[in-house]
Design a protein around this motif. Structure first.
Motif: not given
Lengths: 115, 112
Positions: A101-103, B32, B34, B49, B51, B96
């Motif tokens: 999900t994060d990218t 997290y 980035q 990324l 965490r 998130s």
């Protein structure tokens, strides 16, 4: 895969005009986002969507509207353009299915000038 | 909302040296953080990324650290090359859902 595509690349609007910035992704991503980037500033979130038919406001939504009728497309509508909306607009997408999900994957941007 | 600070002055560095960029944030600690790279006239490109439970992350010549006590992340480019010249953006996600909040970025210029 083309990734995230945006049209147009450049546009000049007169105050009070309206336009739609197009964004399409071919990665079957669930999440899509619109950001604006002003000179020397960080990107600011305008709207986001977690799936077709679902949208929500970000940090700077005033003066904009979005819709998400398909997974692929996430157009951004500017109504009654104002000089304060002069900026570079970036569309982004992310898988939205767990770990990845994060990218976020960004499009090339649309440079908009309102005169 | 979160305040995210990155060095506004460009970082000029000689090829082969290590570039170190700083990202400081206030308020909450994100799950997290980035780092993205942005070239002139182009969209940001994801790099790394990290965490909150990770102290350090590496990818090739890139290294990121995350200190939640100091509310700071450091981004290192080792053995820098002219092709590393770009603006590097720090981004945090408050909940998130991917609603990233970005710093203004630090420009890195690597000279041969």
């Amino acid at each position: 895969n083309a990734g995230v595509t945006q049209t147009p690349k450049f546009r000049i609007l007169k105050i009070g005009q309206s336009m739609t910035l197009q964004c399409t992704q071919d990665m079957n991503h669930n999440y899509m986002y619109w950001y604006r980037q002003d000179p020397g500033m960080g990107l600011k979130l305008i709207y986001y969507s977690v799936g077709a038919g679902i949208t929500d406001k970000g940090e700077v939504p005033n003066g904009y509207n979005v819709s998400r009728s398909t997974t692929e497309d996430f157009p951004l509508r500017l109504e009654l353009a104002a000089p304060s909306q002069t900026s570079v607009y970036f569309c982004a997408s992310s898988p939205g299915n767990g770990e990845s999900t994060d990218t976020q994957y960004f499009g090339p941007g649309t440079r908009l000038t309102v005169l | 909302s979160q305040k995210i600070e990155q060095n506004s002055e460009a970082l000029n560095i000689q090829e082969g040296k290590t570039a170190t960029l700083t990202c400081n944030y206030t308020n909450y600690s994100p799950a997290y953080l980035q780092w993205y790279r942005q070239d002139p006239g182009r969209g940001p490109v994801f790099l790394l990324l990290i965490r909150e439970n990770e102290k350090e992350k590496r990818k090739e010549r890139l290294k990121v650290t995350f200190d939640t006590t100091l509310k700071q992340s450091l981004f290192h480019i080792t053995a820098s090359q002219p092709a590393d010249s770009a603006t590097y953006l720090c981004a945090l996600d408050p909940d998130s859902w991917g609603k990233l909040q970005f710093g203004a970025g630090t420009q890195v210029v690597v000279t041969p």
